[in-house]
Design a protein around this motif. Structure first.
Motif, PDB file in Angstrom:
ATOM      1  N   GLU A 168       0.823  -1.207   0.000  1.00 59.09           N
ATOM      2  CA  GLU A 168       0.000   0.000   0.000  1.00 59.09           C
ATOM      3  C   GLU A 168       0.856   1.256   0.000  1.00 59.09           C
ATOM      4  O   GLU A 168       0.548   2.220  -0.694  1.00 59.09           O
ATOM      5  CB  GLU A 168      -0.931   0.004   1.211  1.00 59.09           C
ATOM      6  N   ARG A 169       1.930   1.245   0.758  1.00 64.29           N
ATOM      7  CA  ARG A 169       2.792   2.433   0.844  1.00 64.29           C
ATOM      8  C   ARG A 169       3.614   2.662  -0.417  1.00 64.29           C
ATOM      9  O   ARG A 169       3.846   3.791  -0.807  1.00 64.29           O
ATOM     10  CB  ARG A 169       3.742   2.320   2.039  1.00 64.29           C
ATOM     11  N   THR A 170       4.104   1.561  -1.025  1.00 65.13           N
ATOM     12  CA  THR A 170       5.007   1.700  -2.165  1.00 65.13           C
ATOM     13  C   THR A 170       4.305   1.653  -3.507  1.00 65.13           C
ATOM     14  O   THR A 170       4.854   2.118  -4.500  1.00 65.13           O
ATOM     15  CB  THR A 170       6.074   0.586  -2.151  1.00 65.13           C
ATOM     16  N   GLY A 171       3.110   1.052  -3.530  1.00 65.02           N
ATOM     17  CA  GLY A 171       2.416   0.877  -4.803  1.00 65.02           C
ATOM     18  C   GLY A 171       2.930  -0.313  -5.605  1.00 65.02           C
ATOM     19  O   GLY A 171       2.495  -0.541  -6.726  1.00 65.02           O
ATOM     20  N   LEU A 172       3.870  -1.056  -5.033  1.00 64.36           N
ATOM     21  CA  LEU A 172       4.406  -2.236  -5.716  1.00 64.36           C
ATOM     22  C   LEU A 172       3.452  -3.414  -5.554  1.00 64.36           C
ATOM     23  O   LEU A 172       2.773  -3.527  -4.543  1.00 64.36           O
ATOM     24  CB  LEU A 172       5.770  -2.623  -5.124  1.00 64.36           C
ATOM     25  N   PRO A 173       3.437  -4.318  -6.533  1.00 65.99           N
ATOM     26  CA  PRO A 173       2.617  -5.524  -6.378  1.00 65.99           C
ATOM     27  C   PRO A 173       3.126  -6.367  -5.209  1.00 65.99           C
ATOM     28  O   PRO A 173       4.327  -6.425  -4.945  1.00 65.99           O
ATOM     29  CB  PRO A 173       2.811  -6.270  -7.701  1.00 65.99           C
ATOM     30  N   LEU A 174       2.196  -7.030  -4.533  1.00 69.11           N
ATOM     31  CA  LEU A 174       2.532  -7.846  -3.374  1.00 69.11           C
ATOM     32  C   LEU A 174       3.549  -8.934  -3.728  1.00 69.11           C
ATOM     33  O   LEU A 174       4.478  -9.203  -2.970  1.00 69.11           O
ATOM     34  CB  LEU A 174       1.259  -8.465  -2.788  1.00 69.11           C
ATOM     35  N   GLY A 175       3.399  -9.549  -4.894  1.00 64.61           N
ATOM     36  CA  GLY A 175       4.332 -10.592  -5.328  1.00 64.61           C
ATOM     37  C   GLY A 175       5.750 -10.070  -5.467  1.00 64.61           C
ATOM     38  O   GLY A 175       6.718 -10.760  -5.134  1.00 64.61           O
ATOM     39  N   THR A 176       5.897  -8.851  -5.975  1.00 63.67           N
ATOM     40  CA  THR A 176       7.219  -8.237  -6.125  1.00 63.67           C
ATOM     41  C   THR A 176       7.853  -8.015  -4.762  1.00 63.67           C
ATOM     42  O   THR A 176       9.035  -8.291  -4.554  1.00 63.67           O
ATOM     43  CB  THR A 176       7.101  -6.891  -6.876  1.00 63.67           C
ATOM     44  N   ILE A 177       7.052  -7.543  -3.825  1.00 62.59           N
ATOM     45  CA  ILE A 177       7.560  -7.302  -2.470  1.00 62.59           C
ATOM     46  C   ILE A 177       8.031  -8.605  -1.842  1.00 62.59           C
ATOM     47  O   ILE A 177       9.137  -8.687  -1.302  1.00 62.59           O
ATOM     48  CB  ILE A 177       6.476  -6.626  -1.612  1.00 62.59           C
ATOM     49  N   LYS A 178       7.205  -9.650  -1.950  1.00 62.29           N
ATOM     50  CA  LYS A 178       7.579 -10.932  -1.366  1.00 62.29           C
ATOM     51  C   LYS A 178       8.837 -11.497  -2.016  1.00 62.29           C
ATOM     52  O   LYS A 178       9.721 -12.023  -1.327  1.00 62.29           O
ATOM     53  CB  LYS A 178       6.425 -11.925  -1.495  1.00 62.29           C
ATOM     54  N   SER A 179       8.955 -11.375  -3.328  1.00 58.71           N
ATOM     55  CA  SER A 179      10.142 -11.884  -4.030  1.00 58.71           C
ATOM     56  C   SER A 179      11.401 -11.135  -3.606  1.00 58.71           C
ATOM     57  O   SER A 179      12.436 -11.745  -3.349  1.00 58.71           O
ATOM     58  CB  SER A 179       9.970 -11.749  -5.547  1.00 58.71           C
ATOM     59  N   ARG A 180      11.311  -9.813  -3.549  1.00 57.39           N
ATOM     60  CA  ARG A 180      12.485  -9.020  -3.170  1.00 57.39           C
ATOM     61  C   ARG A 180      12.918  -9.305  -1.736  1.00 57.39           C
ATOM     62  O   ARG A 180      14.109  -9.398  -1.444  1.00 57.39           O
ATOM     63  CB  ARG A 180      12.211  -7.528  -3.356  1.00 57.39           C
ATOM     64  N   ILE A 181      11.957  -9.455  -0.843  1.00 57.73           N
ATOM     65  CA  ILE A 181      12.300  -9.758   0.551  1.00 57.73           C
ATOM     66  C   ILE A 181      12.923 -11.143   0.640  1.00 57.73           C
ATOM     67  O   ILE A 181      13.924 -11.342   1.338  1.00 57.73           O
ATOM     68  CB  ILE A 181      11.069  -9.611   1.465  1.00 57.73           C
ATOM     69  N   ARG A 182      12.358 -12.107  -0.064  1.00 62.65           N
ATOM     70  CA  ARG A 182      12.913 -13.467  -0.034  1.00 62.65           C
ATOM     71  C   ARG A 182      14.349 -13.467  -0.568  1.00 62.65           C
ATOM     72  O   ARG A 182      15.242 -14.070   0.029  1.00 62.65           O
ATOM     73  CB  ARG A 182      12.041 -14.418  -0.874  1.00 62.65           C
ATOM     74  N   LEU A 183      14.599 -12.764  -1.687  1.00 59.31           N
ATOM     75  CA  LEU A 183      15.954 -12.691  -2.233  1.00 59.31           C
ATOM     76  C   LEU A 183      16.907 -11.988  -1.270  1.00 59.31           C
ATOM     77  O   LEU A 183      18.054 -12.409  -1.098  1.00 59.31           O
ATOM     78  CB  LEU A 183      15.934 -11.964  -3.584  1.00 59.31           C
ATOM     79  N   ALA A 184      16.426 -10.926  -0.644  1.00 59.93           N
ATOM     80  CA  ALA A 184      17.268 -10.190   0.305  1.00 59.93           C
ATOM     81  C   ALA A 184      17.625 -11.059   1.501  1.00 59.93           C
ATOM     82  O   ALA A 184      18.785 -11.075   1.945  1.00 59.93           O
ATOM     83  CB  ALA A 184      16.552  -8.918   0.763  1.00 59.93           C
ATOM     84  N   LEU A 185      16.666 -11.797   2.028  1.00 59.68           N
ATOM     85  CA  LEU A 185      16.942 -12.667   3.170  1.00 59.68           C
ATOM     86  C   LEU A 185      17.933 -13.765   2.792  1.00 59.68           C
ATOM     87  O   LEU A 185      18.804 -14.127   3.596  1.00 59.68           O
ATOM     88  CB  LEU A 185      15.648 -13.279   3.707  1.00 59.68           C
ATOM     89  N   GLU A 186      17.811 -14.275   1.584  1.00 62.70           N
ATOM     90  CA  GLU A 186      18.760 -15.295   1.118  1.00 62.70           C
ATOM     91  C   GLU A 186      20.177 -14.707   1.047  1.00 62.70           C
ATOM     92  O   GLU A 186      21.140 -15.326   1.490  1.00 62.70           O
ATOM     93  CB  GLU A 186      18.325 -15.832  -0.248  1.00 62.70           C
ATOM     94  N   ARG A 187      20.285 -13.479   0.543  1.00 59.01           N
ATOM     95  CA  ARG A 187      21.608 -12.835   0.485  1.00 59.01           C
ATOM     96  C   ARG A 187      22.164 -12.573   1.885  1.00 59.01           C
ATOM     97  O   ARG A 187      23.351 -12.762   2.122  1.00 59.01           O
ATOM     98  CB  ARG A 187      21.504 -11.495  -0.262  1.00 59.01           C
ATOM     99  N   LEU A 188      21.295 -12.162   2.793  1.00 56.66           N
ATOM    100  CA  LEU A 188      21.742 -11.913   4.159  1.00 56.66           C
ATOM    101  C   LEU A 188      22.199 -13.204   4.826  1.00 56.66           C
ATOM    102  O   LEU A 188      23.228 -13.229   5.508  1.00 56.66           O
ATOM    103  CB  LEU A 188      20.626 -11.260   4.982  1.00 56.66           C
ATOM    104  N   ARG A 189      21.448 -14.292   4.630  1.00 58.23           N
ATOM    105  CA  ARG A 189      21.851 -15.588   5.194  1.00 58.23           C
ATOM    106  C   ARG A 189      23.221 -15.989   4.674  1.00 58.23           C
ATOM    107  O   ARG A 189      24.077 -16.438   5.422  1.00 58.23           O
ATOM    108  CB  ARG A 189      20.820 -16.664   4.830  1.00 58.23           C
ATOM    109  N   HIS A 190      23.416 -15.810   3.367  1.00 60.44           N
ATOM    110  CA  HIS A 190      24.704 -16.177   2.765  1.00 60.44           C
ATOM    111  C   HIS A 190      25.824 -15.289   3.315  1.00 60.44           C
ATOM    112  O   HIS A 190      26.936 -15.775   3.601  1.00 60.44           O
ATOM    113  CB  HIS A 190      24.600 -16.028   1.239  1.00 60.44           C
ATOM    114  N   SER A 191      25.546 -14.007   3.498  1.00 59.34           N
ATOM    115  CA  SER A 191      26.567 -13.072   4.019  1.00 59.34           C
ATOM    116  C   SER A 191      26.923 -13.333   5.465  1.00 59.34           C
ATOM    117  O   SER A 191      28.032 -13.036   5.908  1.00 59.34           O
ATOM    118  CB  SER A 191      26.072 -11.631   3.899  1.00 59.34           C
ATOM    119  N   MET A 192      26.001 -13.898   6.228  1.00 62.47           N
ATOM    120  CA  MET A 192      26.212 -14.086   7.663  1.00 62.47           C
ATOM    121  C   MET A 192      26.895 -15.426   7.978  1.00 62.47           C
ATOM    122  O   MET A 192      27.177 -15.693   9.130  1.00 62.47           O
ATOM    123  CB  MET A 192      24.893 -13.995   8.416  1.00 62.47           C
ATOM    124  N   LYS A 193      27.137 -16.248   6.981  1.00 61.00           N
ATOM    125  CA  LYS A 193      27.789 -17.551   7.231  1.00 61.00           C
ATOM    126  C   LYS A 193      29.228 -17.396   7.614  1.00 61.00           C
ATOM    127  O   LYS A 193      29.930 -16.526   7.323  1.00 61.00           O
ATOM    128  CB  LYS A 193      27.692 -18.445   5.998  1.00 61.00           C
TER     129      LYS A 193
END
Length: 162
Positions: free
Chosen positions: A137-162
């Motif tokens: 609602e705040r960004t105007g982005l589709p919900l699927g895009t938000i979920k995909s970007r967050i999932r990719l970001a969390l995957e990158r963070l997990r990889h960076s924290m190893k």
């Protein structure tokens, strides 16, 4: 330009149906009514985003209702914070302090290294405590895009924290 008379007809037709749909999924009547109203406010605010080539109006509205129901259930299932203990706490061990500082610094670097679009969504979701729908609602982005970007970001963070 928004057509209030048309929206009143949409509201009168869909509000009871959305409420009944939500109640059939186990939601109590008061919460279902509140959610139905929120769904129709979303329809009013996002009517310009409706694409008749992708879905019928009822499919679009009930998809919004289903997503809102999911957001409500997620909020209800969030764990309660533990009771705070009163009085002085034991001093943490020096090694623990150093370990926490290093992990915090590593996480800070990993967050800074994320693509800006991913980092902003992570910050809103985890530091701003917003649901995916609220971010949409705040960004105007589709919900699927938000979920995909967050999932990719969390995957990158997990990889960076190893």
């Amino acid at each position: 330009m928004r057509d209030e008379a048309a929206f009143i007809r949409v509201f009168e037709h869909f509000a009871p149906r959305v409420k009944a749909f939500l109640m059939r999924t186990g939601m109590d009547a008061a919460l279902a009514e509140k959610c139905a109203q929120e769904v129709l406010v979303t329809v009013w605010n996002k009517a310009h985003l409706y694409d008749a080539t992708r879905a019928s109006p009822s499919t679009w509205i009930f998809t919004i209702a289903r997503n809102r129901k999911i957001d409500v259930l997620r909020k209800q299932r969030r764990p309660e914070p533990e009771d705070l203990t009163w009085g002085p706490e034991a001093e943490p061990v020096q090694e623990d302090i150093l370990g926490f500082q290093q992990e915090s610094e590593q996480l800070g670097r990993a967050l800074r290294d994320l693509p800006v679009k991913q980092r902003e969504l992570i910050e809103q979701a985890y530091f701003g405590d917003l649901s995916h729908s609220e971010i949409a609602e705040r960004t105007g982005l589709p919900l699927g895009t938000i979920k995909s970007r967050i999932r990719l970001a969390l995957e990158r963070l997990r990889h960076s924290m190893k």
